[in-house]
Design an enzyme around this catalytic site. Structure first.
Site, PDB file in Angstrom:
ATOM      1  N   HIS A 539       0.819  -1.203   0.000  1.00 22.97           N
ATOM      2  CA  HIS A 539       0.000   0.000   0.000  1.00 22.97           C
ATOM      3  C   HIS A 539       0.863   1.267   0.000  1.00 22.97           C
ATOM      4  O   HIS A 539       0.684   2.137   0.857  1.00 22.97           O
ATOM      5  CB  HIS A 539      -0.895   0.032   1.256  1.00 22.97           C
ATOM      6  CG  HIS A 539      -1.896  -1.068   1.320  1.00 22.97           C
ATOM      7  ND1 HIS A 539      -2.625  -1.358   2.474  1.00 22.97           N
ATOM      8  CD2 HIS A 539      -2.326  -1.948   0.393  1.00 22.97           C
ATOM      9  CE1 HIS A 539      -3.441  -2.359   2.238  1.00 22.97           C
ATOM     10  NE2 HIS A 539      -3.281  -2.749   0.986  1.00 22.97           N
TER      11      HIS A 539
HETATM   12  C1  FAD Z   1      -0.187  -8.080  -4.120  1.00 20.66           C
HETATM   13  C2  FAD Z   1      -1.056  -6.900  -3.776  1.00 20.66           C
HETATM   14  C3  FAD Z   1      -2.194  -7.071  -3.015  1.00 20.66           C
HETATM   15  C4  FAD Z   1      -3.008  -5.981  -2.682  1.00 20.66           C
HETATM   16  N1  FAD Z   1      -4.179  -6.197  -2.042  1.00 20.66           N
HETATM   17  C5  FAD Z   1      -5.017  -5.177  -1.852  1.00 20.66           C
HETATM   18  C6  FAD Z   1      -6.301  -5.413  -1.310  1.00 20.66           C
HETATM   19  O1  FAD Z   1      -6.683  -6.543  -1.016  1.00 20.66           O
HETATM   20  N2  FAD Z   1      -7.134  -4.337  -1.118  1.00 20.66           N
HETATM   21  C7  FAD Z   1      -6.727  -3.066  -1.442  1.00 20.66           C
HETATM   22  O2  FAD Z   1      -7.504  -2.126  -1.232  1.00 20.66           O
HETATM   23  N3  FAD Z   1      -5.511  -2.826  -1.956  1.00 20.66           N
HETATM   24  C8  FAD Z   1      -4.664  -3.850  -2.210  1.00 20.66           C
HETATM   25  N4  FAD Z   1      -3.470  -3.613  -2.791  1.00 20.66           N
HETATM   26  C9  FAD Z   1      -3.088  -2.232  -3.118  1.00 20.66           C
HETATM   27  C10 FAD Z   1      -3.939  -1.576  -4.213  1.00 20.66           C
HETATM   28  O3  FAD Z   1      -4.330  -2.513  -5.186  1.00 20.66           O
HETATM   29  C11 FAD Z   1      -3.150  -0.431  -4.826  1.00 20.66           C
HETATM   30  O4  FAD Z   1      -2.809   0.495  -3.813  1.00 20.66           O
HETATM   31  C12 FAD Z   1      -3.917   0.320  -5.898  1.00 20.66           C
HETATM   32  O5  FAD Z   1      -4.344  -0.564  -6.904  1.00 20.66           O
HETATM   33  C13 FAD Z   1      -3.017   1.405  -6.509  1.00 20.66           C
HETATM   34  O6  FAD Z   1      -3.735   2.134  -7.467  1.00 20.66           O
HETATM   35  P1  FAD Z   1      -3.022   3.262  -8.316  1.00 20.66           P
HETATM   36  O7  FAD Z   1      -4.034   3.802  -9.243  1.00 20.66           O
HETATM   37  O8  FAD Z   1      -2.334   4.195  -7.378  1.00 20.66           O
HETATM   38  O9  FAD Z   1      -1.844   2.536  -9.110  1.00 20.66           O
HETATM   39  P2  FAD Z   1      -1.872   1.228 -10.038  1.00 20.66           P
HETATM   40  O10 FAD Z   1      -3.164   0.506  -9.948  1.00 20.66           O
HETATM   41  O11 FAD Z   1      -0.635   0.467  -9.717  1.00 20.66           O
HETATM   42  O12 FAD Z   1      -1.797   1.819 -11.521  1.00 20.66           O
HETATM   43  C14 FAD Z   1      -0.641   2.312 -12.119  1.00 20.66           C
HETATM   44  C15 FAD Z   1      -0.662   1.893 -13.578  1.00 20.66           C
HETATM   45  O13 FAD Z   1       0.279   2.665 -14.308  1.00 20.66           O
HETATM   46  C16 FAD Z   1       0.979   1.829 -15.196  1.00 20.66           C
HETATM   47  N5  FAD Z   1       2.272   2.466 -15.455  1.00 20.66           N
HETATM   48  C17 FAD Z   1       3.263   2.684 -14.566  1.00 20.66           C
HETATM   49  N6  FAD Z   1       4.279   3.332 -15.159  1.00 20.66           N
HETATM   50  C18 FAD Z   1       3.916   3.516 -16.444  1.00 20.66           C
HETATM   51  C19 FAD Z   1       4.558   4.127 -17.547  1.00 20.66           C
HETATM   52  N7  FAD Z   1       5.770   4.680 -17.435  1.00 20.66           N
HETATM   53  N8  FAD Z   1       3.914   4.126 -18.743  1.00 20.66           N
HETATM   54  C20 FAD Z   1       2.679   3.591 -18.866  1.00 20.66           C
HETATM   55  N9  FAD Z   1       2.023   2.996 -17.836  1.00 20.66           N
HETATM   56  C21 FAD Z   1       2.650   2.969 -16.639  1.00 20.66           C
HETATM   57  C22 FAD Z   1       1.090   0.511 -14.448  1.00 20.66           C
HETATM   58  O14 FAD Z   1       1.362  -0.565 -15.311  1.00 20.66           O
HETATM   59  C23 FAD Z   1      -0.283   0.429 -13.778  1.00 20.66           C
HETATM   60  O15 FAD Z   1      -1.223  -0.189 -14.617  1.00 20.66           O
HETATM   61  C24 FAD Z   1      -2.635  -4.685  -3.116  1.00 20.66           C
HETATM   62  C25 FAD Z   1      -1.475  -4.502  -3.891  1.00 20.66           C
HETATM   63  C26 FAD Z   1      -0.708  -5.591  -4.221  1.00 20.66           C
HETATM   64  C27 FAD Z   1       0.526  -5.387  -5.068  1.00 20.66           C
END
Ligand code: FAD
Length: 622
Positions: A539
């Site tokens: 997280h």
């Molecule tokens: C194993 C695991 C289990 C988890 N379990 C839970 C859970 O049960 N419940 C919960 O609430 N949270 C959970 N989390 C955390 C939660 O899923 C994340 O905090 C949340 O999805 C993050 O969202 P975000 O939009 O910040 O980033 P992300 O969803 O990570 O999105 C970022 C996106 O940007 C893309 N990207 C990155 N750099 C580039 C680039 N240079 N060019 C193009 N694309 C790029 C990536 O590929 C990705 O698709 C878990 C995380 C993990 C890893």
């Protein structure tokens, strides 16, 4: 889709059995990349990819929501750029989530070697999975839908972030949600949104015992996303009819026909283009061996997550001036990008044995249950219950500082070693003693860590992975490790209840080799064990922290990067203070709110389009 429309033929079962066998094997053996150089084109030639009103970098939890909401405005064109590929039938199965960490859907980051935690892991470095796939980390995560505590968001607002109090963000949580859960505090949930929230069925016997043991200790069963959070509950999960409901499935699939939305997958953004007037006007990206540049008439929105949003800003000259100079990047704007990394430190080594044996079935039967929307395959790690507790270290009424994630029998798999990167010695000493069919494990989570880490660049090479230095359990007053220890004491106390005594639940003797010098289960032993087997709950937050003050944060409360025009960040990296929950629901809320902020700033006379009708229950069919 609704699984009940799929005829469960022998061919279908055979296809899935082969898929599961193959992907599990691949996950256990494949080698993850250590950089993103596989995206690097051979030719420096740049192709013009045209102009759009908005460009969104990253189709993850937040980015997918923003793409949906902005393309509601028909006259706007939106380019959504995602480095990863599409989800698969395998990633749809919630139980397989841990195996996704061994596949190409995971960027496969690792922390720098640590001195205060991760000591039982390979090279004293914790694995740091992040989704590289449409839907981002919501496509590989553990699916728990946990928003946090109202006081978390009131703290965000109290830090000067106008518009982010609980009262102001609750409508956005409800807007995205389509709740199909039982015993909910209904006024806190949405019933007409895109994103499904379900309970799991049937419950494991350990789950019932856990709830009962807590009731014996005077705690309440709550809807932790509702009126009060302290207490215990069955998990609310982002499933749609028993299958993973990632943000790609929820927010992109239903609108893929929109002509004003273009989605580029397998496309890696290497730089945000910023002109001399400090105005963002586009991005450069690598796709299938070729560079492209796309221009944005209105805004670039960075939703690349808490690791790569700061990386991308720094590569584009937005970051701490001294650090940028040290890696030969010209400074466009000096901001504390990548500072303030926080994460929920979690202890993974607390195991119990019991006299209850969970039956094990065949893959074929589990699949039949999965197609009928129930059974172990419809939940990640079989983790069906959570609890929120307050230790004596936290005195604010109703505010938890510890979470338990209860991992009952039949959830330990050999993949755990690869997922956590546990050394052979430690794995044998702990997991070597675990009988998966009878065990229960409780993950102990520190909800408001004080330890602070950083994301920095190793060089100005956009394909090199950044340095992730989380420094878990490193705060000078030992607040985090002591909170975690209090969590262990709470768990040990819980075992001493009729509900658990009836199951003969007892602490497993499992001592990491480096802790054998301490009396088993003494305070010194646990302190040692916590430093060995603490990792993150995945997280990460706060690396592009939101604050009205550019000395303190990277984006203002409207998510605009301080000092740069037409550039916003919208994802978990903007979270200014840790939530007492998980981060996927907040990421989606941030996506919803960011979309409204963007509309307000770009459409004359726009008033938030929150439609009360959306929150009303329109069906209830579980
Ligand atoms: C194993 C695991 C289990 C988890 N379990 C839970 C859970 O049960 N419940 C919960 O609430 N949270 C959970 N989390 C955390 C939660 O899923 C994340 O905090 C949340 O999805 C993050 O969202 P975000 O939009 O910040 O980033 P992300 O969803 O990570 O999105 C970022 C996106 O940007 C893309 N990207 C990155 N750099 C580039 C680039 N240079 N060019 C193009 N694309 C790029 C990536 O590929 C990705 O698709 C878990 C995380 C993990 C890893």
């Amino acid at each position: 889709s609704d699984n009940s429309y799929i005829p469960i033929t022998q061919n279908l079962i055979r296809y899935y059995v082969e898929l599961i066998t193959r992907e599990m094997q691949r996950a256990l053996t494949s080698v993850l990349p250590t950089s993103a150089h596989f995206y690097e084109p051979e030719s420096p030639e740049i192709i013009d990819a045209g102009e759009y009103d908005f460009i969104i970098v990253g189709a993850g939890s937040a980015g997918a929501v923003i793409a949906n909401r902005l393309t509601e405005v028909e006259e706007w064109s939106v380019l959504l750029i995602e480095a990863g590929d599409l989800e698969t039938d395998f990633s749809d199965i919630p139980f397989m989530h841990i195996y996704l960490q061994g596949l190409e859907m995971n960027w496969g980051f690792n922390t720098t070697p640590q001195t205060t935690a991760c000591l039982g892991m390979w090279n004293r470095s914790c694995h740091y999975p992040r989704g590289r796939v449409l839907g981002g980390t919501s496509s590989i995560n553990g699916l728990a839908y946990v928003r946090g505590n109202p006081l978390d968001y009131d703290k965000w607002a109290a830090l000067g972030n106008t518009g982010w109090s609980y009262e102001e963000v609750l409508p956005y949580f409800k807007k995205s949600e389509n709740a199909r859960i039982q015993d909910a505090d209904e006024e806190y949930h949405g019933y007409g949104g895109y994103w499904f929230v379900e309970n799991h069925r049937p419950n494991n016997a350990h789950t019932a015992a856990y709830i009962q043991a807590n009731i014996e200790r005077g705690r309440r069963v709550v809807d932790y996303n509702g009126r009060e959070q302290l207490g215990v509950a069955e998990a609310q999960i982002n499933n749609q009819y028993g299958r993973r409901c990632s943000t790609a499935k929820a927010f992109l699939r239903p609108i893929q026909h929109r002509e004003n939305l273009e989605i580029w997958i397998n496309s890696y953004v290497t730089q945000i283009l910023i002109d001399r007037n400090k105005k963002a006007y586009g991005v450069r990206l690598a796709n299938r061996g070729q560079y492209f540049e796309a221009r944005a008439r209105r805004e670039v929105i960075v939703s690349a997550g808490s690791i790569q949003s700061p990386q991308l800003l720094m590569l584009s000259g937005v970051g701490p001036a001294d650090h940028l100079k040290s890696v030969q990047i010209p400074v466009v704007k000096d901001l504390p990008v990548g500072q303030n990394l926080k994460d929920h430190a979690t202890y993974f080594g607390l195991y119990f044995t019991s006299n209850y044996t969970e039956p094990v079935d065949t893959i074929e039967n589990y699949l039949r249950q999965y197609f009928n929307e129930y059974g172990p395959y419809t939940i990640a790690l079989n983790s069906q219950a959570l609890g929120f507790y307050q230790s004596h270290l936290e005195s604010t009424p109703g505010y938890p500082d510890i979470e338990f994630l209860v991992i009952p029998a039949n959830s330990s798999t050999p993949m755990i070693q690869r997922a956590l990167h546990v050394t052979d010695e430690v794995y044998d000493a702990v997991w070597g003693r675990v009988d998966p069919t009878t065990m229960m494990c409780i993950y102990i989570i520190v909800l408001h860590p004080k330890s602070v880490g950083t994301i920095t660049l190793k060089s100005n090479d956009p394909y090199e992975y950044p340095d992730i230095d989380p420094r878990y359990l490193s705060d000078p007053y030992d607040h985090d490790i002591e909170t975690m220890y209090q969590g262990i004491l709470l768990a040990l106390d819980l075992i001493d209840t009729n509900a658990y005594r009836a199951r003969n639940m007892s602490l497993l003797y499992a001592a990491p080799p480096d802790c054998r010098g301490f009396p088993f289960s003494s305070r010194a032993f646990w302190y040692c064990a916590m430093r060995q087997l603490t990792s993150n709950l995945y997280h990460p937050i706060s690396t592009c922290r939101m604050s009205p003050d550019p000395e303190e944060g990277v984006v203002d409360p409207r998510l605009r990067v301080h000092g740069i025009k037409n550039l916003r960040v919208a994802d978990c990296s903007i979270i200014p203070h840790p939530v007492s929950g998980h981060t996927n629901a907040p990421a989606v809320m941030i996506g919803e709110k960011a979309s409204d902020l963007i509309k307000e700033d770009n459409l004359p006379n726009y008033k938030s389009l929150i439609n009360e009708k959306l929150y009303k229950r329109h069906f209830y069919d579980i």
